[in-house]
Design an enzyme around this catalytic site. Sequence first.
Site, PDB file in Angstrom:
ATOM      1  N   CYS A  51      17.364  20.023  46.437  1.00  9.67           N
ATOM      2  CA  CYS A  51      18.010  20.493  45.366  1.00  9.67           C
ATOM      3  C   CYS A  51      17.812  22.342  45.150  1.00  9.67           C
ATOM      4  O   CYS A  51      18.235  22.912  44.507  1.00  9.67           O
ATOM      5  CB  CYS A  51      17.205  20.002  44.015  1.00  9.67           C
ATOM      6  SG  CYS A  51      15.542  20.057  43.930  1.00  9.67           S
ATOM      7  N   LYS A 119       5.937  14.591  46.333  1.00 15.09           N
ATOM      8  CA  LYS A 119       5.902  13.999  47.571  1.00 15.09           C
ATOM      9  C   LYS A 119       7.581  13.709  48.094  1.00 15.09           C
ATOM     10  O   LYS A 119       7.738  13.445  49.331  1.00 15.09           O
ATOM     11  CB  LYS A 119       5.332  12.841  47.504  1.00 15.09           C
ATOM     12  CG  LYS A 119       3.787  12.552  47.273  1.00 15.09           C
ATOM     13  CD  LYS A 119       3.213  11.011  47.218  1.00 15.09           C
ATOM     14  CE  LYS A 119       1.751  11.400  47.037  1.00 15.09           C
ATOM     15  NZ  LYS A 119       1.135   9.962  46.993  1.00 15.09           N
ATOM     16  N   ILE A 197      16.767  14.352  28.846  1.00 19.29           N
ATOM     17  CA  ILE A 197      16.627  12.857  28.480  1.00 19.29           C
ATOM     18  C   ILE A 197      17.254  11.972  29.539  1.00 19.29           C
ATOM     19  O   ILE A 197      16.762  10.671  29.469  1.00 19.29           O
ATOM     20  CB  ILE A 197      17.938  12.874  27.206  1.00 19.29           C
ATOM     21  CG1 ILE A 197      17.400  13.393  25.960  1.00 19.29           C
ATOM     22  CG2 ILE A 197      18.534  11.437  27.007  1.00 19.29           C
ATOM     23  CD1 ILE A 197      16.484  12.960  25.170  1.00 19.29           C
TER      24      ILE A 197
END
Length: 408
Positions: A51, A119, A197
């Site tokens: 990401c 991790k 959320i």
Amino acid sequence: MKALKVISFTYKNCELQAVGRLVIDPAERFEKLKALKDKFHFGELFYIATCNRVEFVFSYSHDVDSTFVKKILKFTYPHLTAEDQSYYSVNSAIYTNMSAMEHLLRVSCSLESLVVGEKEILAQVRQMYDECRKWGFTGDFFRLIMNRVVKTAKEIYTDTKIAEKPVSVASLACRKLRDEGLGYDSKFIIIGAGETIQLITKYLHKHNLKNCVIFNRTVSKAQELAEELGGAKALPLSELKNYREGFDVIVTCTGATDPIITTEIYEGLLNGSTDKKVILDLAIPNDTAEEVITNYNLSFISVQQIQEIANQNVKERQSELVFAEQIIDLNIKEFLPILRQRRVELAMREVPVKIKEIKQKAVETVFVEEINSLDPASREILEKVLNYVEKKYISVPMVMAKEIMIQQ
């Protein structure tokens, strides 16, 4: 090690959105990486994409600089403009030789991650490597490197406290809810359907969250989340004031500038209940009106409380960095003799073949007449002697070479 190269694009040198533009579609990954490897004659290649990072790891005998990076970008991402290519090439991080090895170890141990101690990065690196290995893009050199990468990461996660305390808001929020002693049959009201959320509900779903209703301004997003949870209800936020089916916990996180949970709405949600409730409010500013927090029997958990815990945990993880770096240094020192020994083993693979060729030539060409003149018993003895010498000439040089490498 001189051939090992890494070209890295991360949150440290590029904007996250820019890093995301370099992620190669999984459906195109094989063709693009194969073409890249063939085009630049890389010995081995694998690719890392998470990401917040995109990296190319390869073996290459020539120097790598920003000009070379631009060539790779132009070839792999033809849609990039000349301005884009300049941005990425200037902001890329280039690692070679031992710095490349150290970088790979630091990445796999999450020392280079946005959140130190997570991790997941090790699993991501292994998955990307395995994919390229199956495609035949990597070989013996990268196999040794990845073995050391995995070994080092496991030691750091086992022997230090770098990953012990959670630092993500979602993880800590769920721990705070767990500390409230809520049962699996607790009734949840979820307000909002954004990323925070979604992360919290996924965690709660793993722990058997079953009874909940989701309110959101965009009902379609609430419905998507409700489907993921299986059996949850989805309602428009405007219906919150009319909800009377009871609750034990409210989890809220919206972008509203004014309180969502006012005294009037909260009274309606209680519907006469006097039991203690829990409100987890992760919105900034809070979705819960101050008078609700003050005047009712409830346990209020705010994003500010969560962030204080996260900041403290980050400090504790950072204090473990020195121990993690010591483990990395030790593994690099251990790795170099192993790499040299492996190179000797590969180089010595030709020894048995060459010795057999020499023996065959001696028996079949150079001394063929002399051997043919021997009686059967003498020829049998000669064969035994030659076989013995052959084995010794194969094993002795290899053993000696390994000993020399170990002593260095």
